[in-house]
Design a protein around this motif. Structure first.
Motif, PDB file in Angstrom:
ATOM      1  N   VAL A 141       7.034 -32.396 -12.012  1.00  0.00           N
ATOM      2  CA  VAL A 141       5.716 -31.823 -12.263  1.00  0.00           C
ATOM      3  C   VAL A 141       5.493 -30.699 -11.252  1.00  0.00           C
ATOM      4  O   VAL A 141       5.683 -30.895 -10.044  1.00  0.00           O
ATOM      5  N   LYS A 142       5.103 -29.518 -11.744  1.00  0.00           N
ATOM      6  CA  LYS A 142       4.875 -28.392 -10.831  1.00  0.00           C
ATOM      7  C   LYS A 142       3.600 -27.653 -11.221  1.00  0.00           C
ATOM      8  O   LYS A 142       3.351 -27.386 -12.406  1.00  0.00           O
ATOM      9  N   TRP A 143       2.800 -27.341 -10.207  1.00  0.00           N
ATOM     10  CA  TRP A 143       1.612 -26.502 -10.379  1.00  0.00           C
ATOM     11  C   TRP A 143       1.833 -25.203  -9.617  1.00  0.00           C
ATOM     12  O   TRP A 143       2.181 -25.221  -8.439  1.00  0.00           O
ATOM     13  N   ARG A 144       1.653 -24.068 -10.318  1.00  0.00           N
ATOM     14  CA  ARG A 144       1.824 -22.756  -9.706  1.00  0.00           C
ATOM     15  C   ARG A 144       0.517 -21.977  -9.842  1.00  0.00           C
ATOM     16  O   ARG A 144      -0.001 -21.801 -10.948  1.00  0.00           O
ATOM     17  N   ASN A 145      -0.004 -21.531  -8.727  1.00  0.00           N
ATOM     18  CA  ASN A 145      -1.262 -20.789  -8.698  1.00  0.00           C
ATOM     19  C   ASN A 145      -1.028 -19.423  -8.076  1.00  0.00           C
ATOM     20  O   ASN A 145      -0.294 -19.294  -7.090  1.00  0.00           O
ATOM     21  N   ALA A 146      -1.641 -18.378  -8.656  1.00  0.00           N
ATOM     22  CA  ALA A 146      -1.481 -17.035  -8.109  1.00  0.00           C
ATOM     23  C   ALA A 146      -2.785 -16.256  -8.248  1.00  0.00           C
ATOM     24  O   ALA A 146      -3.520 -16.411  -9.231  1.00  0.00           O
ATOM     25  N   THR A 147      -3.038 -15.415  -7.256  1.00  0.00           N
ATOM     26  CA  THR A 147      -4.163 -14.488  -7.287  1.00  0.00           C
ATOM     27  C   THR A 147      -3.624 -13.106  -6.999  1.00  0.00           C
ATOM     28  O   THR A 147      -2.905 -12.905  -6.005  1.00  0.00           O
ATOM     29  N   PHE A 148      -3.939 -12.130  -7.873  1.00  0.00           N
ATOM     30  CA  PHE A 148      -3.439 -10.768  -7.711  1.00  0.00           C
ATOM     31  C   PHE A 148      -4.608  -9.803  -7.795  1.00  0.00           C
ATOM     32  O   PHE A 148      -5.446  -9.881  -8.690  1.00  0.00           O
ATOM     33  N   ARG A 149      -4.658  -8.855  -6.853  1.00  0.00           N
ATOM     34  CA  ARG A 149      -5.715  -7.848  -6.832  1.00  0.00           C
ATOM     35  C   ARG A 149      -5.101  -6.472  -6.571  1.00  0.00           C
ATOM     36  O   ARG A 149      -4.185  -6.328  -5.765  1.00  0.00           O
ATOM     37  N   SER A 150      -5.644  -5.455  -7.272  1.00  0.00           N
ATOM     38  CA  SER A 150      -5.180  -4.086  -7.103  1.00  0.00           C
ATOM     39  C   SER A 150      -6.359  -3.141  -7.261  1.00  0.00           C
ATOM     40  O   SER A 150      -7.266  -3.406  -8.053  1.00  0.00           O
ATOM     41  N   ASN A 151      -6.362  -2.027  -6.506  1.00  0.00           N
ATOM     42  CA  ASN A 151      -7.457  -1.074  -6.624  1.00  0.00           C
ATOM     43  C   ASN A 151      -7.145   0.053  -7.604  1.00  0.00           C
ATOM     44  O   ASN A 151      -7.913   0.995  -7.752  1.00  0.00           O
ATOM     45  N   ASP A 173       0.840  -1.202   0.000  1.00  0.00           N
ATOM     46  CA  ASP A 173       0.000   0.000   0.000  1.00  0.00           C
ATOM     47  C   ASP A 173       0.876   1.253   0.000  1.00  0.00           C
ATOM     48  O   ASP A 173       2.086   1.176  -0.179  1.00  0.00           O
ATOM     49  N   ASN A 174       0.234   2.410   0.155  1.00  0.00           N
ATOM     50  CA  ASN A 174       0.918   3.699   0.299  1.00  0.00           C
ATOM     51  C   ASN A 174       1.513   4.218  -1.014  1.00  0.00           C
ATOM     52  O   ASN A 174       2.422   5.029  -1.016  1.00  0.00           O
ATOM     53  N   PHE A 175       1.004   3.776  -2.153  1.00  0.00           N
ATOM     54  CA  PHE A 175       1.504   4.292  -3.428  1.00  0.00           C
ATOM     55  C   PHE A 175       0.356   4.884  -4.235  1.00  0.00           C
ATOM     56  O   PHE A 175      -0.808   4.534  -4.046  1.00  0.00           O
ATOM     57  N   GLU A 176       0.674   5.801  -5.129  1.00  0.00           N
ATOM     58  CA  GLU A 176      -0.328   6.472  -5.942  1.00  0.00           C
ATOM     59  C   GLU A 176      -0.721   5.598  -7.123  1.00  0.00           C
ATOM     60  O   GLU A 176       0.116   5.031  -7.796  1.00  0.00           O
ATOM     61  N   ARG A 177      -2.023   5.505  -7.364  1.00  0.00           N
ATOM     62  CA  ARG A 177      -2.549   4.813  -8.536  1.00  0.00           C
ATOM     63  C   ARG A 177      -3.615   5.690  -9.177  1.00  0.00           C
ATOM     64  O   ARG A 177      -4.268   6.496  -8.506  1.00  0.00           O
ATOM     65  N   ALA A 178      -3.818   5.555 -10.456  1.00  0.00           N
ATOM     66  CA  ALA A 178      -4.762   6.397 -11.181  1.00  0.00           C
ATOM     67  C   ALA A 178      -6.169   6.277 -10.594  1.00  0.00           C
ATOM     68  O   ALA A 178      -6.703   5.179 -10.452  1.00  0.00           O
ATOM     69  N   LYS A 194      -3.471   0.171  -3.347  1.00  0.00           N
ATOM     70  CA  LYS A 194      -3.329  -1.030  -2.533  1.00  0.00           C
ATOM     71  C   LYS A 194      -3.362  -2.242  -3.459  1.00  0.00           C
ATOM     72  O   LYS A 194      -4.114  -2.262  -4.435  1.00  0.00           O
ATOM     73  N   GLU A 195      -2.555  -3.238  -3.144  1.00  0.00           N
ATOM     74  CA  GLU A 195      -2.540  -4.459  -3.937  1.00  0.00           C
ATOM     75  C   GLU A 195      -2.112  -5.629  -3.065  1.00  0.00           C
ATOM     76  O   GLU A 195      -1.459  -5.432  -2.025  1.00  0.00           O
ATOM     77  N   TRP A 196      -2.491  -6.803  -3.475  1.00  0.00           N
ATOM     78  CA  TRP A 196      -2.053  -7.999  -2.749  1.00  0.00           C
ATOM     79  C   TRP A 196      -1.941  -9.169  -3.716  1.00  0.00           C
ATOM     80  O   TRP A 196      -2.539  -9.172  -4.790  1.00  0.00           O
ATOM     81  N   GLU A 197      -1.160 -10.154  -3.314  1.00  0.00           N
ATOM     82  CA  GLU A 197      -0.975 -11.366  -4.125  1.00  0.00           C
ATOM     83  C   GLU A 197      -0.835 -12.570  -3.221  1.00  0.00           C
ATOM     84  O   GLU A 197      -0.201 -12.493  -2.164  1.00  0.00           O
ATOM     85  N   ARG A 198      -1.423 -13.658  -3.672  1.00  0.00           N
ATOM     86  CA  ARG A 198      -1.305 -14.938  -2.960  1.00  0.00           C
ATOM     87  C   ARG A 198      -0.794 -15.986  -3.942  1.00  0.00           C
ATOM     88  O   ARG A 198      -1.373 -16.179  -5.017  1.00  0.00           O
ATOM     89  N   ASP A 199       0.287 -16.671  -3.593  1.00  0.00           N
ATOM     90  CA  ASP A 199       0.901 -17.676  -4.469  1.00  0.00           C
ATOM     91  C   ASP A 199       0.942 -19.027  -3.772  1.00  0.00           C
ATOM     92  O   ASP A 199       1.168 -19.104  -2.560  1.00  0.00           O
ATOM     93  N   THR A 200       0.792 -20.082  -4.571  1.00  0.00           N
ATOM     94  CA  THR A 200       0.941 -21.446  -4.067  1.00  0.00           C
ATOM     95  C   THR A 200       1.672 -22.275  -5.121  1.00  0.00           C
ATOM     96  O   THR A 200       1.295 -22.261  -6.294  1.00  0.00           O
ATOM     97  N   ASP A 201       2.727 -22.963  -4.714  1.00  0.00           N
ATOM     98  CA  ASP A 201       3.480 -23.871  -5.585  1.00  0.00           C
ATOM     99  C   ASP A 201       3.478 -25.269  -4.985  1.00  0.00           C
ATOM    100  O   ASP A 201       3.762 -25.435  -3.795  1.00  0.00           O
ATOM    101  N   ILE A 202       3.177 -26.265  -5.802  1.00  0.00           N
ATOM    102  CA  ILE A 202       3.300 -27.670  -5.399  1.00  0.00           C
ATOM    103  C   ILE A 202       4.101 -28.380  -6.484  1.00  0.00           C
ATOM    104  O   ILE A 202       3.757 -28.306  -7.668  1.00  0.00           O
ATOM    105  N   GLY A 203       5.188 -29.035  -6.095  1.00  0.00           N
ATOM    106  CA  GLY A 203       6.031 -29.706  -7.066  1.00  0.00           C
ATOM    107  C   GLY A 203       6.426 -31.099  -6.617  1.00  0.00           C
ATOM    108  O   GLY A 203       6.554 -31.364  -5.411  1.00  0.00           O
ATOM    109  N   TYR A 204       6.597 -31.981  -7.598  1.00  0.00           N
ATOM    110  CA  TYR A 204       7.046 -33.332  -7.274  1.00  0.00           C
ATOM    111  C   TYR A 204       8.007 -33.825  -8.346  1.00  0.00           C
ATOM    112  O   TYR A 204       7.744 -33.705  -9.549  1.00  0.00           O
ATOM    113  N   THR A 205       9.139 -34.376  -7.910  1.00  0.00           N
ATOM    114  CA  THR A 205      10.112 -34.998  -8.798  1.00  0.00           C
ATOM    115  C   THR A 205      10.130 -36.492  -8.510  1.00  0.00           C
ATOM    116  O   THR A 205      10.397 -36.904  -7.369  1.00  0.00           O
TER     117      THR A 205
END
Length: 419
Positions: free
Chosen positions: A389-399, A356-361, A367-378
């Motif tokens: 094999v790897k699965w990468r998931n992300a959620t990103f939100r910004s106002n 947070d604390n930054f200027e946006r149009a 304000k912004e946030w991100e949530r990441d999840t990685d699951i990998g198996y060799t």
């Protein structure tokens, strides 16, 4: 030892230039040569949610990559010579103009994606004592610049790099680059600055990027690094890093990673940034718990090379870099290695970052946030041994401006040793 007919063919093509050398000179050159072919299957889906990007609601593509890496040994003598080769081929499996733009395949003006794309990079190298000079296609990874390998094919740069380890505990690193090749491109391009959301104006294509730095291992538990870099006409940067690992007991440690970078303009931009970052990670028997803090100050956001380059920031993650002007961000991270409970090869990571604390149009405070999840198996054994094999998931939100993302990546990779 050359294990297969394919390996023998690769060796002949790559090492043919040395056939005129005496056999004793060739010996180490050939015997120390390593070659491998990585098969990388990559599926990526990015859902733009309620904020379409470029008129598209999503980007969704699937492709197969072939990465051939050859690293020769060195000829014998005071100065040893060698050559490396990097062959890259990407093949489209599924894409369309209304779903292109994931970054794993090139995109034409109309949104069309070619059936395949490729690149061949060659690197000459020379070794004196514990110093190595490489010239050609390179993939530098340090505090000043780090080419990304987070898509189907890696980004590369053209130039020269000298790494020296003549003094025990001290690694010196210098580089000069004049061209850049992005992860989904076949053409070398001029090097540029990343000014997306950074408030940077006056940016222009650069004829050269240089850096000089090093890392000194002060003790077994403490190392210090410093790098100076300059993207011509864009920015100059001083960067320092301290990493300390405190062993507490068997299987238990506390790691502290402190980073500071000062970036200023180089005559043509308004770059003015101070970046402070800290990450503290507590590890215990396969578990790792991390807390990170990052703060930007100055007139602009953090300055770094644009394209497929990973900035050396604590809170640079799967989608965001949290490096906008005056932005403050926190990270909480958890990792678990299942080898600690008898399942080697299986790993898990999740993290949450909020800024947070930054200027946006159109808003008083970004304000912004991100949530990441990685699951990998060799796979550890059987016919699929070493298949990852790897699965990468992300959620990103910004106002502010820019898209909200829901993203998934599925990567299956396997490396065939050729030599």
């Amino acid at each position: 030892m050359l294990k297969t007919p394919i390996a023998r063919g690769v060796a002949l093509a790559t090492l043919g230039a040395t056939l005129a050398m005496p056999s004793m000179v060739q010996a180490a050159f050939i015997e120390d040569t390593k070659a491998g072919l990585e098969l990388r299957n990559f599926y990526m889906n990015r859902d733009f949610r309620h904020t379409p990007s470029g008129g598209k609601n999503k980007a969704d593509e699937w492709a197969q990559g072939f990465l051939l890496r050859i690293e020769s040994g060195y000829t014998e003598g005071t100065v040893g010579f060698g050559v490396d080769a990097l062959g890259l081929l990407g093949v489209k499996l599924d894409s369309s103009p209304d779903r292109s733009g994931t970054g794993i395949l090139p995109v034409g003006d109309s949104g069309e994606v070619p059936d395949d794309y490729s690149q061949l990079g060659l690197t000459a190298k020379a070794k004196i004592s514990k110093s190595i000079l490489k010239v050609g296609t390179l993939q530098p990874k340090n505090m000043a610049v780090a080419t990304s390998d987070s898509r189907l094919l890696p980004a590369t740069m053209r130039g020269a790099q000298l790494v020296s380890n003549e003094i025990d505990g001290l690694t010196l690193d210098a580089g000069y680059f004049d061209r850049f090749n992005d992860r989904n491109s076949t053409n070398d391009q001029d090097i540029t600055i990343n000014n997306a959301g950074k408030g940077i104006t006056g940016a222009r294509e650069a004829d050269e990027f240089i850096y000089l730095g090093g890392t000194y291992k002060i003790t077994n538990d403490l190392s210090a690094s410093y790098y100076y870099s300059n993207l011509e006409d864009n920015y100059k940067q001083h960067a320092v890093n301290l990493i300390h690992v405190l062993p507490i007991s068997e299987g238990q440690s506390l790691k502290t990673d402190l980073r500071y970078q000062r970036s200023t303009d180089d005559g043509n931009t308004n770059v003015d940034n101070k970046a402070l970052g800290a990450m503290v990670t507590y590890s215990l028997s396969g578990h790792s718990f991390g807390i990170g803090y990052q703060k930007m100050s100055g007139d602009t956001g953090f300055a770094y090379v644009g394209g497929g380059i990973d900035p050396y920031l604590v809170n640079y993650v799967q989608i965001g870099d949290f490096a906008n002007p005056d932005e403050k961000s926190w990270q909480a991270r958890y990792d678990f290695n299942f080898a600690s409970i008898g399942i080697p090869g299986l790993t898990f990571m999740t993290r949450y970052i909020t800024g947070d604390n930054f200027e946006r149009a159109g808003v008083s405070e970004g304000k912004e946030w991100e949530r990441d999840t990685d699951i990998g198996y060799t796979f550890q054994e059987g016919a699929l041994k070493n298949l990852n094999v790897k699965w990468r998931n992300a959620t990103f939100r910004s106002n502010g401006a820019g898209a909200d993302y829901n993203e998934n990546r599925l990567i299956v990779s396997y490396t065939i040793p050729l030599m």
